[in-house]
Write a protein that holds these residues in place. Sequence first.
Motif, PDB file in Angstrom:
ATOM      1  N   ALA A 553       0.318  -0.806   0.234  1.00 53.96           N
ATOM      2  CA  ALA A 553      -0.119   0.380   0.166  1.00 53.96           C
ATOM      3  C   ALA A 553       0.949   1.622   0.152  1.00 53.96           C
ATOM      4  CB  ALA A 553      -1.174   0.012   1.773  1.00 53.96           C
ATOM      5  N   ILE A 554       2.107   0.613   0.877  1.00 59.15           N
ATOM      6  CA  ILE A 554       2.716   2.173   1.007  1.00 59.15           C
ATOM      7  C   ILE A 554       3.421   2.749  -0.463  1.00 59.15           C
ATOM      8  CG2 ILE A 554       5.453   3.017   2.054  1.00 59.15           C
ATOM      9  CD1 ILE A 554       3.889   1.889   4.804  1.00 59.15           C
ATOM     10  N   ARG A 555       4.267   1.695  -1.077  1.00 61.43           N
ATOM     11  CA  ARG A 555       5.036   1.636  -2.472  1.00 61.43           C
ATOM     12  C   ARG A 555       3.756   1.864  -3.222  1.00 61.43           C
ATOM     13  NH1 ARG A 555       7.095  -4.086  -4.350  1.00 61.43           N
ATOM     14  NH2 ARG A 555       7.531  -3.058  -5.504  1.00 61.43           N
ATOM     15  N   ILE A 556       2.355   2.053  -3.536  1.00 63.40           N
ATOM     16  CA  ILE A 556       1.106   2.259  -4.241  1.00 63.40           C
ATOM     17  C   ILE A 556       1.376   3.753  -4.147  1.00 63.40           C
ATOM     18  CG2 ILE A 556      -1.109   1.977  -4.853  1.00 63.40           C
ATOM     19  CD1 ILE A 556      -0.288  -0.888  -4.842  1.00 63.40           C
ATOM     20  N   ALA A 557       0.745   4.630  -2.295  1.00 65.44           N
ATOM     21  CA  ALA A 557       0.639   5.133  -2.414  1.00 65.44           C
ATOM     22  C   ALA A 557       1.125   6.371  -1.946  1.00 65.44           C
ATOM     23  CB  ALA A 557      -0.447   5.476  -1.571  1.00 65.44           C
ATOM     24  N   ALA A 558       3.141   6.087  -2.421  1.00 63.13           N
ATOM     25  CA  ALA A 558       3.995   6.905  -1.969  1.00 63.13           C
ATOM     26  C   ALA A 558       3.692   8.615  -2.288  1.00 63.13           C
ATOM     27  CB  ALA A 558       5.368   6.532  -2.738  1.00 63.13           C
ATOM     28  N   PRO A 559       3.252   8.856  -3.264  1.00 69.75           N
ATOM     29  CA  PRO A 559       3.209  10.598  -3.412  1.00 69.75           C
ATOM     30  C   PRO A 559       1.788  10.726  -2.604  1.00 69.75           C
ATOM     31  CG  PRO A 559       3.506   9.315  -5.405  1.00 69.75           C
ATOM     32  CD  PRO A 559       2.930   7.956  -4.056  1.00 69.75           C
ATOM     33  N   VAL A 594       4.649  10.389 -10.869  1.00 74.66           N
ATOM     34  CA  VAL A 594       5.187   9.855 -11.312  1.00 74.66           C
ATOM     35  C   VAL A 594       6.537   8.629 -11.425  1.00 74.66           C
ATOM     36  CG1 VAL A 594       5.580   8.371 -13.822  1.00 74.66           C
ATOM     37  CG2 VAL A 594       3.400   9.783 -13.293  1.00 74.66           C
ATOM     38  N   ALA A 595       7.530   9.973 -11.171  1.00 80.25           N
ATOM     39  CA  ALA A 595       8.886   9.869 -10.824  1.00 80.25           C
ATOM     40  C   ALA A 595       9.186   8.452  -9.709  1.00 80.25           C
ATOM     41  CB  ALA A 595       9.772  10.818 -11.134  1.00 80.25           C
ATOM     42  N   ILE A 596       8.362   8.671  -8.951  1.00 79.68           N
ATOM     43  CA  ILE A 596       8.566   8.191  -7.564  1.00 79.68           C
ATOM     44  C   ILE A 596       7.825   6.645  -7.931  1.00 79.68           C
ATOM     45  CG2 ILE A 596       7.896   8.194  -4.657  1.00 79.68           C
ATOM     46  CD1 ILE A 596       7.100  10.138  -4.992  1.00 79.68           C
ATOM     47  N   ILE A 597       6.685   6.673  -8.367  1.00 82.88           N
ATOM     48  CA  ILE A 597       5.525   5.476  -8.592  1.00 82.88           C
ATOM     49  C   ILE A 597       6.917   4.347  -9.496  1.00 82.88           C
ATOM     50  CG2 ILE A 597       3.837   4.517 -10.027  1.00 82.88           C
ATOM     51  CD1 ILE A 597       3.361   5.237  -7.312  1.00 82.88           C
ATOM     52  N   TYR A 598       7.723   4.983 -10.465  1.00 84.37           N
ATOM     53  CA  TYR A 598       8.175   4.462 -11.369  1.00 84.37           C
ATOM     54  C   TYR A 598       9.530   3.849 -10.556  1.00 84.37           C
ATOM     55  CZ  TYR A 598      11.076   3.157 -15.313  1.00 84.37           C
ATOM     56  OH  TYR A 598      12.185   2.216 -16.635  1.00 84.37           O
ATOM     57  N   GLY A 599       9.947   4.238  -9.546  1.00 82.98           N
ATOM     58  CA  GLY A 599      10.545   3.294  -9.359  1.00 82.98           C
ATOM     59  C   GLY A 599      10.779   2.393  -7.749  1.00 82.98           C
ATOM     60  N   PRO A 608      19.181  -7.356  -8.244  1.00 83.37           N
ATOM     61  CA  PRO A 608      19.020  -7.447  -6.895  1.00 83.37           C
ATOM     62  C   PRO A 608      20.128  -5.301  -6.165  1.00 83.37           C
ATOM     63  CG  PRO A 608      19.017  -9.408  -6.014  1.00 83.37           C
ATOM     64  CD  PRO A 608      20.328  -9.022  -7.633  1.00 83.37           C
ATOM     65  N   GLY A 609      20.584  -5.923  -6.346  1.00 78.98           N
ATOM     66  CA  GLY A 609      21.303  -4.862  -5.827  1.00 78.98           C
ATOM     67  C   GLY A 609      21.755  -3.186  -6.432  1.00 78.98           C
ATOM     68  N   ARG A 610      21.526  -4.075  -8.495  1.00 83.88           N
ATOM     69  CA  ARG A 610      21.314  -2.340  -8.799  1.00 83.88           C
ATOM     70  C   ARG A 610      20.008  -2.370  -8.779  1.00 83.88           C
ATOM     71  NH1 ARG A 610      23.996  -3.646 -14.575  1.00 83.88           N
ATOM     72  NH2 ARG A 610      25.991  -3.251 -12.739  1.00 83.88           N
ATOM     73  N   LYS A 611      18.987  -2.234  -8.521  1.00 78.04           N
ATOM     74  CA  LYS A 611      17.839  -2.696  -8.142  1.00 78.04           C
ATOM     75  C   LYS A 611      17.279  -2.052  -7.271  1.00 78.04           C
ATOM     76  CE  LYS A 611      14.969  -5.694  -9.345  1.00 78.04           C
ATOM     77  NZ  LYS A 611      13.912  -7.020  -9.052  1.00 78.04           N
ATOM     78  N   ILE A 612      17.613  -2.094  -6.008  1.00 77.56           N
ATOM     79  CA  ILE A 612      17.333  -1.308  -5.082  1.00 77.56           C
ATOM     80  C   ILE A 612      18.348   0.286  -5.418  1.00 77.56           C
ATOM     81  CG2 ILE A 612      18.481  -1.532  -2.363  1.00 77.56           C
ATOM     82  CD1 ILE A 612      18.181  -4.442  -2.131  1.00 77.56           C
ATOM     83  N   ARG A 615      15.681   2.337  -7.827  1.00 73.45           N
ATOM     84  CA  ARG A 615      14.217   2.391  -6.409  1.00 73.45           C
ATOM     85  C   ARG A 615      14.815   3.472  -5.576  1.00 73.45           C
ATOM     86  NH1 ARG A 615      10.525  -1.176  -8.085  1.00 73.45           N
ATOM     87  NH2 ARG A 615      10.949  -3.577  -8.324  1.00 73.45           N
ATOM     88  N   ALA A 616      15.691   3.302  -5.187  1.00 69.23           N
ATOM     89  CA  ALA A 616      16.205   5.144  -4.298  1.00 69.23           C
ATOM     90  C   ALA A 616      16.357   6.215  -5.159  1.00 69.23           C
ATOM     91  CB  ALA A 616      17.582   4.361  -3.358  1.00 69.23           C
ATOM     92  N   LEU A 617      16.837   5.939  -6.171  1.00 73.09           N
ATOM     93  CA  LEU A 617      17.629   7.405  -6.609  1.00 73.09           C
ATOM     94  C   LEU A 617      16.335   7.830  -7.503  1.00 73.09           C
ATOM     95  CD1 LEU A 617      19.748   9.971  -8.076  1.00 73.09           C
ATOM     96  CD2 LEU A 617      19.829   7.559  -9.379  1.00 73.09           C
ATOM     97  N   LEU A 618      15.664   7.316  -7.953  1.00 71.90           N
ATOM     98  CA  LEU A 618      14.254   7.679  -8.730  1.00 71.90           C
ATOM     99  C   LEU A 618      13.470   8.151  -7.653  1.00 71.90           C
ATOM    100  CD1 LEU A 618      13.658   4.786 -11.729  1.00 71.90           C
ATOM    101  CD2 LEU A 618      14.310   7.053 -11.553  1.00 71.90           C
TER     102      LEU A 618
END
Length: 665
Positions: A553-559, A594-599, A608-612, A615-618
């Motif tokens: 839920a938090i990932r979906i509603a992060a904005p 959208v950048a937050i959602i995409y990330g 996994p390491g690069r993905k994290i 995600r954090a950068l975006l």
Amino acid sequence: MSTETASAESDSESGLLRGLDVTVTAAALLFWAGVLYWAQTQAVSQVRYATAFVGGILTVYALNETRLAITDGDWIDGAVLIPASLALMTASAFFAINFQDVYLQRQGYALEHEYMLARLVVISLMYLTWREFGNVFLGLIFAVFGYAMYGNLVPGVLGHAGMNQATLLQATVTDLYGFYGSLTQITASWIAPFLLYAGLLFAYGAFDLILRVAIVAAKYIESGIAQTAVLSSAVIGSINGSYTANAAMTGSFTIPTMQEAGMKGHRAAGIEAVASTSGQVLPPVMGASAFVMASYLGVPYLDIVVAGLIPAAILVISISIAVHYLAISDASSQDMEFSEFFDEELSTEKKVFEALRFGVPFAILIYLLGIAQYTVMTSALYTVVAMMLTGTLMPPLQRIVDSSGTGPGTEFVTQVKNTVHGVRRGAIILAPIAIILVVISGVVNLFSTTGIPAKIALLLINISGGVLLFAVLLGMAVAILMGVGMPTVAAYVIVAILIVPTFVSDFNVPAITAHYTMFYAAILAGITPPVATAAVIAAGIAEANFWRTCGAAIRIAAPLFVLPVAFVYNPGLISMDVGLYTLYVGLLVLFGAVAIIYGLNYPFRMRPGRKIGVRALLATLGVLIMVYPNNVAKIAGIAVFVVVFVAEKVMIRGLKLPFGRGASQ
């Protein structure tokens, strides 16, 4: 003999239930007749009407809840519920009949029998509050009462002189400024007619029509079933005013549907929790909060709705994108067929009549509010009357035109029954909201009497060190705490009284921006652990892990967690006069969302390491784009996001760019 006795008892209970059922309907019809009569004539003062209103809606509530308690075999609850409601009904009748003496001649003191009646009112409201909203909210009310009476024992800036019991009863009941005060009056005159409209929409099948439209749209969207869940839950959540109730009501349908399509349980539950919560900010009803905000700001209701359009659009678009990513990452089958939900598709004639049936009343509402500038109450009155007329007459007319199915006379009778059902449904929807706002109205009056808003303002400034960002984050934390166990409108009212004046007077935040900041913050409790009431309900339906549901839920509603801060640093985002600049700022903030959602939600094909790291950068980049007040910096951040977005498609997924192909040739 024992079998005959049991049969007789069963028949007696069935007869009692049938009698109560009929009585609930009759009480709802009488109640709404009184509401609509007052809306048309305003024959008595608003305060006097509010006292009668409380008695009327609690009559419907008591009868309906007693019926439900007996159905469930809980005779003890029914036995307590009736006396509690009778006490409140008696008090409402007494104060309405003796209004001149109580309200005009005896302000500041009361007679002994009035104090006794006030004690019964307080006890009864506490019981109904506990019954409807649980221990947490009841504990908050007791804490406020305790603070009001024993504030002299509180050290430091929050202390005050305290109250004796008589003063407390005057502030909450007998002076008619507490439980029968401004919020109750807003509920009676503004909110109630709109919830009657909502009840009629339910009864006439408007939400089935919404589902049909969503299913058609789902044919063209890869994440069709999940998007349908978002749409239906958000629309209904805007009306019913409680994300918890909405998660239970719509989640019982949407969550199993998403799971059957192959979506993981915690993700389906997370989507429903977010949709139910975010529905609270959708115009035009906004979970009843729009009416309260308009009253506090002293502006037309339509201005509040207009100011909320751009933020609501940002939230809905970003959530829809997140849901799409989750759906495709689960590789679920998102096809929807009419046969799964409805027996037949609508004919062309039926579509036209349905469009007129629901479109004409809504057009009348928009015209009266936006163009003719009628009051909220009058606009709602005419909309309800129009909805009853079109809702009852359009189906028989359609039968005459296409000569199909039952005859027009039989169809007319059916729609009259639906109208009665809608009237009853509207009262049942209204009752819990009325109870909570009656109680909160008393709490607000106690706040004013003790001077706590000014004390909270000083405390907030001291803790934040005068830094706006810290003050907003502290205000959001208070709003989340207040939102535990209560509807959005109640949480918003409390933080509007305690926090908003500080933002306006000490940090020079525009009033409309300050109110929207705390309003958006007030809905966060639905998906914020450890309580996250909407997530609790949704996870229970999905039989999913609570913490994984909260994470989804938090990932979906992060904005949504960023928007309250974005409002403060981008005041052009909240405007009662939407122009090109508001649209421009809204578009920039949308890119950040959208950048937050995409990330956070896009199914990256990386280690996994690069993905994290990505995600954090975006996510960080998106937060900066949403919040940072400089538009040039926002555009630069958006450019970085676009580069990352395109690079992922080219390097990971093998996208061929047009200019790349041209160069290779």
